[in-house]
Design a protein around this motif. Structure first.
Motif, short mmCIF file in Angstrom:
data_model
loop_
_atom_site.label_atom_id
_atom_site.label_comp_id
_atom_site.label_asym_id
_atom_site.label_seq_id
_atom_site.Cartn_x
_atom_site.Cartn_y
_atom_site.Cartn_z
N ALA A 40 -8.57 1.72 37.40
CA ALA A 40 -7.50 2.43 38.11
C ALA A 40 -6.22 1.61 38.20
O ALA A 40 -5.23 2.08 38.75
CB ALA A 40 -7.97 2.80 39.52
N GLY A 41 -6.24 0.40 37.64
CA GLY A 41 -5.05 -0.44 37.66
C GLY A 41 -4.37 -0.57 36.31
O GLY A 41 -3.46 -1.38 36.14
N ILE A 42 -4.81 0.25 35.36
CA ILE A 42 -4.36 0.12 33.98
C ILE A 42 -2.85 0.25 33.85
O ILE A 42 -2.21 -0.44 33.05
CB ILE A 42 -5.08 1.17 33.08
N ARG A 43 -2.22 1.12 34.64
CA ARG A 43 -0.77 1.33 34.54
C ARG A 43 0.02 0.15 35.08
O ARG A 43 1.21 0.02 34.82
CB ARG A 43 -0.36 2.60 35.29
N HIS A 44 -0.64 -0.71 35.83
CA HIS A 44 0.00 -1.90 36.38
C HIS A 44 -0.45 -3.17 35.67
O HIS A 44 -0.12 -4.28 36.12
CB HIS A 44 -0.28 -2.01 37.88
N GLY A 45 -1.23 -3.02 34.62
CA GLY A 45 -1.69 -4.19 33.88
C GLY A 45 -2.64 -5.07 34.65
O GLY A 45 -2.64 -6.30 34.51
N ARG A 46 -3.48 -4.45 35.49
CA ARG A 46 -4.43 -5.21 36.29
C ARG A 46 -5.74 -4.44 36.39
O ARG A 46 -5.83 -3.29 35.95
CB ARG A 46 -3.86 -5.51 37.68
N GLU A 47 -6.73 -5.08 36.96
CA GLU A 47 -8.05 -4.47 37.08
C GLU A 47 -8.28 -4.00 38.51
O GLU A 47 -8.24 -4.80 39.45
CB GLU A 47 -9.14 -5.47 36.68
N ASP A 48 -8.47 -2.71 38.68
CA ASP A 48 -8.78 -2.13 39.98
C ASP A 48 -9.74 -0.96 39.77
O ASP A 48 -9.54 -0.15 38.86
CB ASP A 48 -7.52 -1.61 40.68
N LYS A 49 -10.75 -0.89 40.59
CA LYS A 49 -11.72 0.20 40.50
C LYS A 49 -11.30 1.37 41.39
O LYS A 49 -10.54 1.21 42.34
CB LYS A 49 -13.11 -0.28 40.90
N ILE A 50 -11.84 2.55 41.09
CA ILE A 50 -11.65 3.70 41.97
C ILE A 50 -12.52 3.47 43.20
O ILE A 50 -13.74 3.36 43.08
CB ILE A 50 -12.06 5.01 41.27
N PRO A 51 -11.92 3.38 44.38
CA PRO A 51 -12.74 3.09 45.56
C PRO A 51 -13.41 4.35 46.12
O PRO A 51 -13.00 5.47 45.84
CB PRO A 51 -11.73 2.54 46.56
N THR A 52 -14.43 4.13 46.91
CA THR A 52 -15.06 5.22 47.65
C THR A 52 -14.44 5.28 49.05
O THR A 52 -13.81 4.32 49.52
CB THR A 52 -16.57 5.00 47.79
N LEU A 53 -14.64 6.40 49.71
CA LEU A 53 -14.20 6.51 51.09
C LEU A 53 -14.90 5.45 51.94
O LEU A 53 -14.28 4.86 52.84
CB LEU A 53 -14.49 7.90 51.64
N GLN A 54 -16.14 5.19 51.66
CA GLN A 54 -16.89 4.17 52.40
C GLN A 54 -16.23 2.79 52.26
O GLN A 54 -16.19 2.02 53.22
CB GLN A 54 -18.33 4.11 51.92
N ASP A 55 -15.69 2.48 51.08
CA ASP A 55 -15.00 1.20 50.88
C ASP A 55 -13.81 1.07 51.83
O ASP A 55 -13.60 0.02 52.45
CB ASP A 55 -14.48 1.10 49.43
N LEU A 56 -13.03 2.13 51.93
CA LEU A 56 -11.85 2.09 52.79
C LEU A 56 -12.23 2.06 54.27
O LEU A 56 -11.63 1.32 55.06
CB LEU A 56 -10.94 3.29 52.51
N LEU A 57 -13.22 2.86 54.64
CA LEU A 57 -13.67 2.85 56.04
C LEU A 57 -14.15 1.47 56.45
O LEU A 57 -13.87 1.01 57.57
CB LEU A 57 -14.78 3.88 56.24
N LYS A 58 -14.84 0.80 55.56
CA LYS A 58 -15.32 -0.56 55.84
C LYS A 58 -14.14 -1.53 56.00
O LYS A 58 -14.15 -2.39 56.88
CB LYS A 58 -16.24 -1.04 54.73
N LEU A 59 -13.11 -1.35 55.16
CA LEU A 59 -11.94 -2.23 55.23
C LEU A 59 -11.22 -2.13 56.57
O LEU A 59 -10.80 -3.14 57.14
CB LEU A 59 -10.96 -1.88 54.09
N VAL A 60 -11.07 -0.91 57.08
CA VAL A 60 -10.27 -0.71 58.29
C VAL A 60 -11.11 -0.62 59.56
O VAL A 60 -10.56 -0.46 60.65
CB VAL A 60 -9.40 0.57 58.16
N GLN A 61 -12.41 -0.74 59.42
CA GLN A 61 -13.33 -0.53 60.54
C GLN A 61 -12.94 -1.33 61.79
O GLN A 61 -12.95 -0.79 62.90
CB GLN A 61 -14.74 -0.90 60.11
N ASP A 62 -12.59 -2.59 61.60
CA ASP A 62 -12.29 -3.46 62.74
C ASP A 62 -10.79 -3.64 62.96
O ASP A 62 -10.37 -4.53 63.69
CB ASP A 62 -12.95 -4.83 62.53
#
Length: 235
Positions: free
Chosen positions: A75-97
């Motif tokens: 998902a980072g191909i347009r920026h010349g970097r490596e990024d995966k498509i995240p899940t909603l669970q990934d984001l919820l875990k990031l902002v949980q606290d």
């Protein structure tokens, strides 16, 4: 006036990626906005389009892939970097606290994704995040109606790209709380009328100094911006 990082800080990093969401936190965003789709095997993933073509090195429908298959795309191909498509669970875990707000735009306006509302509610419940930190939005107002019936304590807003007749009455019919209008498709008088009726207004997507100043002068509840730092410095 709160500032939501639109798809994360997409002005500098690939939209709807963990990199962009982390930068939003670093930039002091009041909230993070993201788009929720569903995979072939029922996983909730964060990507704007129904297809992979624009934002990844993949092709085809998100809904035609399993989560395992989606993880292989960049998902980072347009920026010349490596990024995966995240899940909603990934984001919820990031902002949980954290204290940051989370706006989940449910992308059912093209594909309906049967059962997606229940899956989103279950994911939020499992995360332990307070309902007051969650905000739903969608161009599919039937989805908003369903979500409000399922969780009336979670605020939900209709997304609109064109004017609506009697928006206050329409909101009551849908059961929605707020309006997220296109900044160039709503007048000052319409915003003030909504505010007078106690309706939160959060325009999208604020990209120019003039748009930013207009929102500040009207004292809207929040704005969606691609560059949180720019909005802070400009204001």
């Amino acid at each position: 006036m709160k500032r939501f990082a639109h798809r994360g800080v997409m002005a500098h990093l690939p939209e709807n990626t963990m990199s962009a969401f982390n930068l939003a936190l670093e930039a002091g965003a009041d909230g993070i906005e993201t788009d929720v789709h569903m995979t072939k095997d029922g996983e909730l993933v964060l990507i704007h389009d129904e297809t992979l073509n624009r934002t990844t090195d993949g092709n085809g429908l998100v809904s035609a892939c399993t989560i395992y298959e989606l993880r292989a795309f960049n998902a980072g191909i347009r920026h010349g970097r490596e990024d995966k498509i995240p899940t909603l669970q990934d984001l919820l875990k990031l902002v949980q606290d954290k204290s940051v707000l989370l706006n989940l735009e449910v992308k059912t306006d093209v594909l309906r994704y049967e059962g997606i509302e229940t899956k989103i509610i279950n994911a939020i419940d499992a995360s332990g995040i307070e309902p007051s930190r969650i905000l739903f939005s969608s161009f599919n107002h039937e989805t908003i109606h369903r979500l409000k019936r399922m969780r009336p304590e979670i605020e939900a807003a209709i997304l609109i790209a064109q004017p609506l007749f009697d928006m206050v009455g329409y909101l009551r019919t849908v059961g929605a709380d707020g309006v997220h209008p296109h900044i160039d498709r709503i007048t000052d008088a319409e915003i003030k009328w909504l505010q007078e009726n106690g309706v939160p207004v959060r325009p999208y997507t604020i990209k120019t100094d003039a748009q930013l100043e207009r929102c500040r002068a009207l004292q809207v509840d929040a704005i969606f911006v691609n560059d949180v730092e720019w909005s802070r410095k400009t204001l």
